[in-house]
Design a protein around this motif. Sequence first.
Motif, short mmCIF file in Angstrom:
data_model
loop_
_atom_site.label_atom_id
_atom_site.label_comp_id
_atom_site.label_asym_id
_atom_site.label_seq_id
_atom_site.Cartn_x
_atom_site.Cartn_y
_atom_site.Cartn_z
N ALA A 1 10.76 -1.48 0.45
CA ALA A 1 9.52 -2.24 0.64
C ALA A 1 9.81 -3.69 1.05
O ALA A 1 9.16 -4.24 1.94
CB ALA A 1 8.69 -2.21 -0.65
N ILE A 2 10.82 -4.28 0.43
CA ILE A 2 11.20 -5.66 0.76
C ILE A 2 11.68 -5.75 2.21
O ILE A 2 11.26 -6.62 2.97
CB ILE A 2 12.29 -6.18 -0.21
CG1 ILE A 2 11.67 -6.48 -1.58
CG2 ILE A 2 13.00 -7.42 0.35
CD1 ILE A 2 12.70 -6.79 -2.67
N PHE A 3 12.56 -4.82 2.59
CA PHE A 3 13.10 -4.86 3.95
C PHE A 3 11.99 -4.67 4.98
O PHE A 3 11.94 -5.38 5.99
CB PHE A 3 14.18 -3.77 4.11
CG PHE A 3 14.87 -3.82 5.44
CD1 PHE A 3 15.64 -4.90 5.79
CD2 PHE A 3 14.71 -2.79 6.35
CE1 PHE A 3 16.27 -4.97 7.03
CE2 PHE A 3 15.33 -2.84 7.59
CZ PHE A 3 16.11 -3.93 7.93
N VAL B 1 0.85 -1.20 0.00
CA VAL B 1 0.00 0.00 0.00
C VAL B 1 0.88 1.24 0.00
O VAL B 1 0.63 2.20 -0.73
CB VAL B 1 -0.95 -0.01 1.23
CG1 VAL B 1 -1.63 1.33 1.41
CG2 VAL B 1 -1.99 -1.12 1.09
N TYR B 2 1.96 1.21 0.79
CA TYR B 2 2.86 2.36 0.88
C TYR B 2 3.56 2.60 -0.46
O TYR B 2 3.67 3.73 -0.93
CB TYR B 2 3.89 2.10 1.98
CG TYR B 2 4.54 3.36 2.48
CD1 TYR B 2 3.91 4.16 3.44
CD2 TYR B 2 5.78 3.77 1.99
CE1 TYR B 2 4.50 5.33 3.89
CE2 TYR B 2 6.37 4.94 2.44
CZ TYR B 2 5.73 5.71 3.39
OH TYR B 2 6.32 6.87 3.83
N PHE B 3 4.00 1.50 -1.07
CA PHE B 3 4.72 1.59 -2.35
C PHE B 3 3.82 2.21 -3.42
O PHE B 3 4.20 3.18 -4.09
CB PHE B 3 5.18 0.18 -2.78
CG PHE B 3 6.15 0.18 -3.92
CD1 PHE B 3 5.72 0.40 -5.23
CD2 PHE B 3 7.51 -0.03 -3.71
CE1 PHE B 3 6.62 0.39 -6.28
CE2 PHE B 3 8.41 -0.04 -4.75
CZ PHE B 3 7.97 0.17 -6.04
N VAL B 4 2.62 1.63 -3.55
CA VAL B 4 1.73 2.07 -4.62
C VAL B 4 1.08 3.41 -4.27
O VAL B 4 1.01 4.32 -5.09
CB VAL B 4 0.64 1.00 -4.92
CG1 VAL B 4 -0.28 1.47 -6.03
CG2 VAL B 4 1.31 -0.32 -5.30
N GLY B 5 0.63 3.53 -3.00
CA GLY B 5 -0.10 4.74 -2.60
C GLY B 5 0.79 5.95 -2.45
O GLY B 5 0.44 7.03 -2.91
N VAL B 6 1.95 5.80 -1.81
CA VAL B 6 2.79 6.97 -1.51
C VAL B 6 3.88 7.15 -2.58
O VAL B 6 4.00 8.22 -3.17
CB VAL B 6 3.43 6.84 -0.10
CG1 VAL B 6 4.35 8.01 0.19
CG2 VAL B 6 2.35 6.74 0.96
#
Lengths: 213, 261
Positions: B228-230, B109-114
Amino acid sequence: MNIKVDNLTVCYGQAALFANVRFDVQTGQKICIAGQSGSGKSTLLKALMGLVVPTQGDITIGAESLTEKSVWHLRSKIAYVAQEPDLGEGPVIDRIRRPFGYHANAHLEWDRRAVSDYCCQFRLDEKMLDKDISDLSGGEKQRIAITIALLLRRPILLLDEPFSALDKEIKAIVKKELISDLSRTILFVSHESTLLEIADDTIDLNFTTGAGQ
Amino acid sequence: MNAEPIHFWNLSAGYGLLVLPFAILLWTKTPVLGKITVSIVRMTIQLLFVGLYLQVVFKLNNPWLNGLWVLVMIVVADVSILHGAGLSFRQLALPLLIALLVGLTIPLVYFVGVILHGSDLLEARFVIPIGGMILGNCLRANIIGVRKYYQSIRQGQKAFFQQLAEGATLAEATRPCLRLALQEALAPTIAMMATVGLVSLPGMMTGVILGGSDPSVAVMYQIAIMIAIFTGTSITILLAIVLSRKAAFDSYGLLKRRIFR
């Protein structure tokens, strides 16, 4: 603090390690647990702390029955020194201090001076406190485990061959310290004459059914 | 601009490269030829099927179908982690599933949204590759982390008992094992972050470059996916351990033997 064990049986698979063990230990008594190798002496000590769940029977510590609910509270009444204690890794002083960070021991105050006093008494070089636990000898580990047990000031002490790696002089010193508190109840497994001298009585697991005090 | 296509016959010729490792293994008499052949056949069939399925998924681009595909990936990861860690599926599948779901959703969500400034989360071209990359790394890290946690408690039973006897709660007594598990599980990701770009060009960056984008854009994507992976890996390991404790220990705080397969 007194201990009452009633009809205690521990089985591994189908075989009973010991069966129908009964005994009463009064506050301040020093009791030796005897029995042949494999008779379940260490297992009995573990059962008293809820580290082995009995197949049947009851254990009462003080006025409280040992159950899955009371076990966490009752463990804070008991100090335990294992045979060849495994104290984990890291600096010795951190390991000694660790239990003082536990929620159950919040009422205890960390007393660094008491650690130095025990070191001096038990002939441990204070520089050793900064070493890693893995660098300690068997005898040093035993003395550190006994130090932790004494620092926790528990009313019950369970000792499993606590003198096996100590020399004669140290055994006498540690024994003196262990019996210095007359109200402390001690159950121990040992073949050492130094420790057997303090026993008020013996529970023999070879003849357990209906035996005891 | 799209990636240069590889034609069927060209890819078939690519298998010819396998002559070299096969020759090495035959020459050294390393007894893994059977296993390798099976793995190569499996890889080929699995990827061909996934390729066909993803073609449909990308064409339809239905949020429900995309979400369902991610859920399937999570379930497969769940089973693979428990299998790889040698732990009981019946006892630990649900807590691990929740851990993977939360650990994937937060960074996704953070990756796509922010980072991708509010693009549609369930759009196939985002959710499937980004989710897959996060999940793939979570899988590897969780096999190491969850296995290390339970094995170190079992192997260090004396030290664990000693701490319970000193009055530790379950969380307090297992904290050294939790630290050890996190350390070991995150070590490959930390090493990868420290050497990325120097030792290898990672998957996402390569994909973006092959897709025809400028390397500077690819670098931005790579930095974002590494973070995001970490994040996803750290969350899933911690949650998998904390949530599985209830199923793995009895009310006396003793580790149940039946959690190990």
